[in-house]
Design a protein around this motif. Structure first.
Motif, PDB file in Angstrom:
ATOM      1  N   UNK A 330       0.704  -1.149   0.014  1.00 60.68           N
ATOM      2  CA  UNK A 330       0.139   0.097   0.063  1.00 60.68           C
ATOM      3  C   UNK A 330       0.704   1.221  -0.096  1.00 60.68           C
ATOM      4  N   UNK A 331       0.315   2.473  -0.440  1.00 62.46           N
ATOM      5  CA  UNK A 331       1.234   3.838  -0.310  1.00 62.46           C
ATOM      6  C   UNK A 331       1.839   3.963   1.236  1.00 62.46           C
ATOM      7  N   UNK A 332       2.902   4.214   1.157  1.00 63.10           N
ATOM      8  CA  UNK A 332       3.618   4.299   2.369  1.00 63.10           C
ATOM      9  C   UNK A 332       3.595   5.974   2.834  1.00 63.10           C
ATOM     10  N   UNK A 333       4.022   6.011   4.005  1.00 66.51           N
ATOM     11  CA  UNK A 333       4.080   7.497   4.664  1.00 66.51           C
ATOM     12  C   UNK A 333       4.705   8.523   4.061  1.00 66.51           C
ATOM     13  N   UNK A 334       6.152   8.184   3.486  1.00 67.52           N
ATOM     14  CA  UNK A 334       6.840   9.064   2.801  1.00 67.52           C
ATOM     15  C   UNK A 334       6.262   9.620   1.264  1.00 67.52           C
ATOM     16  N   UNK A 335       5.657   8.434   0.730  1.00 65.31           N
ATOM     17  CA  UNK A 335       4.940   8.870  -0.601  1.00 65.31           C
ATOM     18  C   UNK A 335       3.979   9.687  -0.476  1.00 65.31           C
ATOM     19  N   UNK A 336       3.022   9.363   0.580  1.00 63.41           N
ATOM     20  CA  UNK A 336       1.752  10.268   0.833  1.00 63.41           C
ATOM     21  C   UNK A 336       2.165  11.469   1.215  1.00 63.41           C
ATOM     22  N   UNK A 337       3.242  11.929   2.205  1.00 66.88           N
ATOM     23  CA  UNK A 337       3.763  13.123   2.488  1.00 66.88           C
ATOM     24  C   UNK A 337       4.185  13.956   1.378  1.00 66.88           C
ATOM     25  N   UNK A 338       4.983  13.363   0.467  1.00 68.12           N
ATOM     26  CA  UNK A 338       5.569  13.985  -0.655  1.00 68.12           C
ATOM     27  C   UNK A 338       4.373  14.484  -1.725  1.00 68.12           C
TER      28      UNK A 338
END
Length: 361
Positions: A330-338
């Protein structure tokens, strides 16, 4: 050179336009107007014309049909908190458009003229810009060879056309995509047109995309043409690999070798990731690095990026070498943050430290 305005006198009604903008899709609806400009070897660029959106007429012997002399760009206009509209890094698109033109032996359009045509179309069709975060007015400038003749040489006439379409996210950001790593087909080779944004690159990717679909994948990831092991890019997006987690994470993207498209979103993320406190690197990454890094847990997240997709997580990779999943898929936290940080700048809700947004309205 200027833009002569002769806008559509019979536009889509406000009610119908609002209905379309509310459920835009991607390339489903088009705005009321377009911009057209002609170039000839003898006289150069003529004034551009803003006119009603509609079909164009070309001679069957127009060179674009026979030798593929064509380039395009992809860029966006975003709604702002005060109701205004801004473009994101239009000068970068203008410069890349000129670079692509030079590679395909088409005329280079001056940066200021290119940006002016985009601004005028956005002003005329501002009502088509979606208001939701993550949605935008997708803008497609393109240029085609329009000399009539079958001689194999650069065309002495070209036509520039600018159209726009309200657009939702290309992928569902809440889900990660699955990619097929193509070992049979390549996207580009050194000395080819990989750095240019031309239709031929995308036409060459369609067979591999069809193969990916048969394998149950959303997209294709390509490797280099020479050694057949270095990861390059996806069919229409650049790739990023994240090693580690938290503030110690390193964010890596395949370096530009002359065969990859120098993505404007890619470039923006390199800067943005540093702003967020992460280390970044442009490096060569092999299929083995990808597979082994995911299996060991060293690679914790992967995402693709581009104008249309913005930032989209890659969950699973498939190839003839096997299948491997990144993290929990699933989408990870850093991906979502960026992704959130980039959209915040584009939509004007975060500080634009680098002067990327150009206000139109």
């Amino acid at each position: 050179m200027k833009v002569i305005s002769n806008p559509n006198t019979n536009p889509v009604s406000s009610a119908e336009r609002d209905k379309r903008v509310a459920e835009p899709g991607f390339g489903k609806y088009y705005t009321d107007n377009m911009v057209v400009a002609e170039w000839s070897e003898a006289t150069g660029w003529a004034d551009a014309k803003l006119q009603p959106y509609g079909p164009i007429t070309l001679d069957p012997a127009a060179m674009v049909f026979h030798y593929g002399q064509e380039i395009f760009e992809g860029m966006k206009a975003y709604s702002q908190p005060d109701g205004g509209v801004s473009l994101f890094r239009p000068d970068a698109n203008a410069k890349r458009f000129a670079k692509s033109a030079a590679r395909i032996a088409l005329p280079e359009m001056p940066v200021d003229f290119f940006v002016k045509t985009v601004e005028e179309l956005v002003k005329a069709d501002a009502g088509w810009v979606p208001k939701k975060i993550g949605e935008s007015l997708y803008i497609r400038p393109f240029m085609i060879a329009t000399e009539v003749g079958l001689g194999v040489r650069p065309s002495n006439h070209a036509t520039y056309i600018l159209i726009a379409t309200p657009a939702a996210a290309y992928f569902n950001s809440a889900k990660a995509v699955t990619v097929w790593i193509s070992t049979e087909y390549v996207r580009a080779a050194l000395g080819g047109t990989g750095e240019a944004k031309c239709g031929g690159n995308y036409a060459a990717s369609l067979l591999a995309q069809k193969q990916a679909a048969k394998e149950g994948c959303d997209q294709v990831a390509y490797i280099d043409a020479k050694e057949r092991k270095w990861v390059e890019e996806m069919g229409g997006m650049n790739l990023y690999f994240i090693k580690g987690s938290g503030k110690d994470a390193k964010i890596i993207t395949p370096k530009l070798t002359g065969t990859l498209l120098p993505g404007i979103t890619r470039d923006s993320i390199l800067t943005l990731a540093n702003d967020l406190g992460y280390k970044t690197e442009e490096a060569m990454i092999s299929i083995d690095d990808w597979r082994d890094g995911v299996k060991s847990g060293e690679i914790t997240e992967i995402f693709a990026c581009g104008t249309a997709a913005v930032v989209s997580a890659v969950g699973t990779a498939k190839s003839i070498h096997g299948t491997w999943q990144t993290g929990d898929g699933q989408p990870g936290p850093i991906t979502n943050q960026i992704r959130a940080a980039l959209l915040a700048i584009q939509h004007g809700s975060a500080e634009d430290k680098h002067g990327w947004n150009k206000r139109v309205i």
